[in-house]
Motif scaffolding. Sequence first.
Motif, PDB file in Angstrom:
ATOM      1  N   ASP A 136       0.843  -1.194   0.000  1.00 38.36           N
ATOM      2  CA  ASP A 136       0.000   0.000   0.000  1.00 38.36           C
ATOM      3  C   ASP A 136       0.878   1.244   0.000  1.00 38.36           C
ATOM      4  O   ASP A 136       1.101   1.880   1.036  1.00 38.36           O
ATOM      5  CB  ASP A 136      -0.917  -0.022   1.221  1.00 38.36           C
ATOM      6  CG  ASP A 136      -1.980   1.073   1.165  1.00 38.36           C
ATOM      7  OD1 ASP A 136      -2.069   1.744   0.121  1.00 38.36           O
ATOM      8  OD2 ASP A 136      -2.703   1.250   2.151  1.00 38.36           O
ATOM      9  N   SER A 137       1.383   1.603  -1.181  1.00 36.64           N
ATOM     10  CA  SER A 137       2.200   2.804  -1.342  1.00 36.64           C
ATOM     11  C   SER A 137       1.498   3.750  -2.309  1.00 36.64           C
ATOM     12  O   SER A 137       0.609   3.341  -3.064  1.00 36.64           O
ATOM     13  CB  SER A 137       3.584   2.446  -1.878  1.00 36.64           C
ATOM     14  OG  SER A 137       3.495   1.929  -3.195  1.00 36.64           O
ATOM     15  N   ALA A 138       1.896   5.015  -2.286  1.00 36.74           N
ATOM     16  CA  ALA A 138       1.263   6.001  -3.170  1.00 36.74           C
ATOM     17  C   ALA A 138       1.457   5.627  -4.632  1.00 36.74           C
ATOM     18  O   ALA A 138       0.537   5.759  -5.447  1.00 36.74           O
ATOM     19  CB  ALA A 138       1.845   7.389  -2.873  1.00 36.74           C
TER      20      ALA A 138
ATOM     21  N   TYR B 162      -5.444  -3.229   1.163  1.00 37.35           N
ATOM     22  CA  TYR B 162      -4.321  -3.130   0.234  1.00 37.35           C
ATOM     23  C   TYR B 162      -4.830  -3.092  -1.202  1.00 37.35           C
ATOM     24  O   TYR B 162      -5.861  -3.680  -1.525  1.00 37.35           O
ATOM     25  CB  TYR B 162      -3.389  -4.335   0.401  1.00 37.35           C
ATOM     26  CG  TYR B 162      -2.635  -4.355   1.709  1.00 37.35           C
ATOM     27  CD1 TYR B 162      -1.397  -3.730   1.825  1.00 37.35           C
ATOM     28  CD2 TYR B 162      -3.155  -4.997   2.821  1.00 37.35           C
ATOM     29  CE1 TYR B 162      -0.696  -3.755   3.018  1.00 37.35           C
ATOM     30  CE2 TYR B 162      -2.462  -5.031   4.021  1.00 37.35           C
ATOM     31  CZ  TYR B 162      -1.231  -4.407   4.113  1.00 37.35           C
ATOM     32  OH  TYR B 162      -0.542  -4.423   5.295  1.00 37.35           O
ATOM     33  N   PRO B 163      -4.079  -2.437  -2.079  1.00 36.42           N
ATOM     34  CA  PRO B 163      -4.409  -2.520  -3.507  1.00 36.42           C
ATOM     35  C   PRO B 163      -4.207  -3.951  -4.001  1.00 36.42           C
ATOM     36  O   PRO B 163      -3.451  -4.727  -3.411  1.00 36.42           O
ATOM     37  CB  PRO B 163      -3.413  -1.550  -4.161  1.00 36.42           C
ATOM     38  CG  PRO B 163      -2.878  -0.714  -3.058  1.00 36.42           C
ATOM     39  CD  PRO B 163      -2.946  -1.547  -1.815  1.00 36.42           C
ATOM     40  N   GLN B 164      -4.875  -4.290  -5.099  1.00 32.58           N
ATOM     41  CA  GLN B 164      -4.780  -5.636  -5.647  1.00 32.58           C
ATOM     42  C   GLN B 164      -4.602  -5.586  -7.157  1.00 32.58           C
ATOM     43  O   GLN B 164      -4.894  -4.576  -7.804  1.00 32.58           O
ATOM     44  CB  GLN B 164      -6.032  -6.454  -5.304  1.00 32.58           C
ATOM     45  CG  GLN B 164      -6.181  -6.762  -3.816  1.00 32.58           C
ATOM     46  CD  GLN B 164      -7.445  -7.543  -3.520  1.00 32.58           C
ATOM     47  OE1 GLN B 164      -8.525  -7.179  -3.968  1.00 32.58           O
ATOM     48  NE2 GLN B 164      -7.313  -8.620  -2.761  1.00 32.58           N
ATOM     49  N   LEU B 165      -4.109  -6.693  -7.700  1.00 31.60           N
ATOM     50  CA  LEU B 165      -4.020  -6.856  -9.143  1.00 31.60           C
ATOM     51  C   LEU B 165      -4.610  -8.207  -9.508  1.00 31.60           C
ATOM     52  O   LEU B 165      -4.751  -9.086  -8.666  1.00 31.60           O
ATOM     53  CB  LEU B 165      -2.565  -6.738  -9.633  1.00 31.60           C
ATOM     54  CG  LEU B 165      -1.524  -7.734  -9.109  1.00 31.60           C
ATOM     55  CD1 LEU B 165      -1.526  -9.047  -9.896  1.00 31.60           C
ATOM     56  CD2 LEU B 165      -0.123  -7.117  -9.168  1.00 31.60           C
ATOM     57  N   ARG B 166      -4.949  -8.350 -10.777  1.00 36.44           N
ATOM     58  CA  ARG B 166      -5.522  -9.603 -11.259  1.00 36.44           C
ATOM     59  C   ARG B 166      -4.495 -10.337 -12.122  1.00 36.44           C
ATOM     60  O   ARG B 166      -3.921  -9.755 -13.050  1.00 36.44           O
ATOM     61  CB  ARG B 166      -6.791  -9.346 -12.073  1.00 36.44           C
ATOM     62  CG  ARG B 166      -7.588 -10.623 -12.367  1.00 36.44           C
ATOM     63  CD  ARG B 166      -8.788 -10.329 -13.276  1.00 36.44           C
ATOM     64  NE  ARG B 166      -9.573  -9.192 -12.812  1.00 36.44           N
ATOM     65  CZ  ARG B 166     -10.486  -9.250 -11.858  1.00 36.44           C
ATOM     66  NH1 ARG B 166     -10.701 -10.395 -11.231  1.00 36.44           N
ATOM     67  NH2 ARG B 166     -11.165  -8.169 -11.510  1.00 36.44           N
ATOM     68  N   LEU B 167      -4.281 -11.601 -11.784  1.00 40.18           N
ATOM     69  CA  LEU B 167      -3.361 -12.457 -12.525  1.00 40.18           C
ATOM     70  C   LEU B 167      -4.154 -13.581 -13.172  1.00 40.18           C
ATOM     71  O   LEU B 167      -4.941 -14.253 -12.509  1.00 40.18           O
ATOM     72  CB  LEU B 167      -2.300 -13.046 -11.588  1.00 40.18           C
ATOM     73  CG  LEU B 167      -1.426 -14.174 -12.140  1.00 40.18           C
ATOM     74  CD1 LEU B 167      -0.446 -13.624 -13.180  1.00 40.18           C
ATOM     75  CD2 LEU B 167      -0.668 -14.870 -11.016  1.00 40.18           C
TER      76      LEU B 167
END
Length: 435
Positions: free
Chosen positions: A129-131, A149-154
């Motif tokens: 969780d960074s800018a 937290y931010p997330q991404l899709r794999l």
Amino acid sequence: MFAPGHLGELTRLVPFEMVDDVLAVTRRTQSRVRLLPARVVMYLLLAGCLFAELGYRQVWSKLTSGLSGLPLVAPTGSALRQARQRLGPQPVQALFDLLRGPAVTSAAQVRWRGLLLTVVDGTLLTVADSAANRGRFTKQRCNHGGSGYPQLRLSALLSCGTRSVIDAVFDPVSVGELDQARHLCRSLRPGMLLLADRNYAGADLIITLAATGAHLLIRCKTGRKLPTLRRHRDGSFSSIIGGLPIRVIDAQISITTTAGTHTSGYRLITTLLNPHAHPSAELIRLYHQRWEIETAYLELKSSILGGRVLRARTPDGIQQEIYALLSVYQLLRTAMVDATDSQPGTDPDRASFTTALNTARDQIVHAAGVIADTAIDLVGVIGANVLAHLLPERRLRTKTRMIKRSNSKYQARGPTIDRRSYQATTNINIISPDP
């Protein structure tokens, strides 16, 4: 000072020459002599995935612990960070492109009637969780305002049996699995049979996937209206989706345990149109292998990462880390397949991923097996440990899909939940359409 660049016994699968060639192709070879040359940084990134719980300075200590007596440097955390930033994500991506693909094996479990079994699905990974990361990867919306937290899709395309990665893509969660599946079409070929769940049963996507020449076996909703063009003796019937001829298989699957019997309906659609060459009952049983990709994601997210957040704090660093993670996973899978192939008839599914992972970590700490002896041993220490601790033949068991420990003490209250596993028997009843 250049000695720490290794990956233990896995260095044999990603040798110095391969890394140097990747660096040369991507123009990331250092322009002057450095205490942390690009080759060493590449191996540091790969080793960091094997020790996800450690910071990079501690990973460096693991790499150098077996190199006593050599004039080694002790870089600061800042120096390691700058070295990773200089390298960038391109060399690690190029390395993954060299390593990815179905594992070469003689095991019969990876093919069915001459077709290579593959599976596609997606998952979510959590990033720091960074800018900088929040500018690229967003947080999921939840009942209480959003995830922490931010997330991404794999999304990955895997080979069944060996669970080796044929291809993978990742994007912000705003990009859906179906869009990612269209990108993965670049790796589908004639001679493959792709397994997928109901999320991939849209007409447009099916036509796109079928255009690659690969055959499809996809589950769809049981209530979906599909015209019956011709009934077959095996219980399936011919139909059409978006102008594409398909075959539809309806079945009732009953699982019986000591706790009782549970029955549910399944509808599969396939581009395998010949019921004599590809019987519907075999296709129903074959579809169960789709769950192998769930096991692969468990190995990535739980066994390797230990449920941790990806450590990189910039989008470029995240890209670098994920390609390193996928490369390490592929290396471990390759070592496991080499081991099971040395004993003809051994199912690759019996190889323990945890055994291979822990042995690879030990080999890094001891700096063992970095350079092969004059007598080449394709199995090595990792393979020998895998063969010494083969998993038993898989038995049919069933268990309710649930977590063992509640995330909240308030959710834990209520009626007692049966969390036991049961040995099971399965009965498949193919349902023919009405005349």
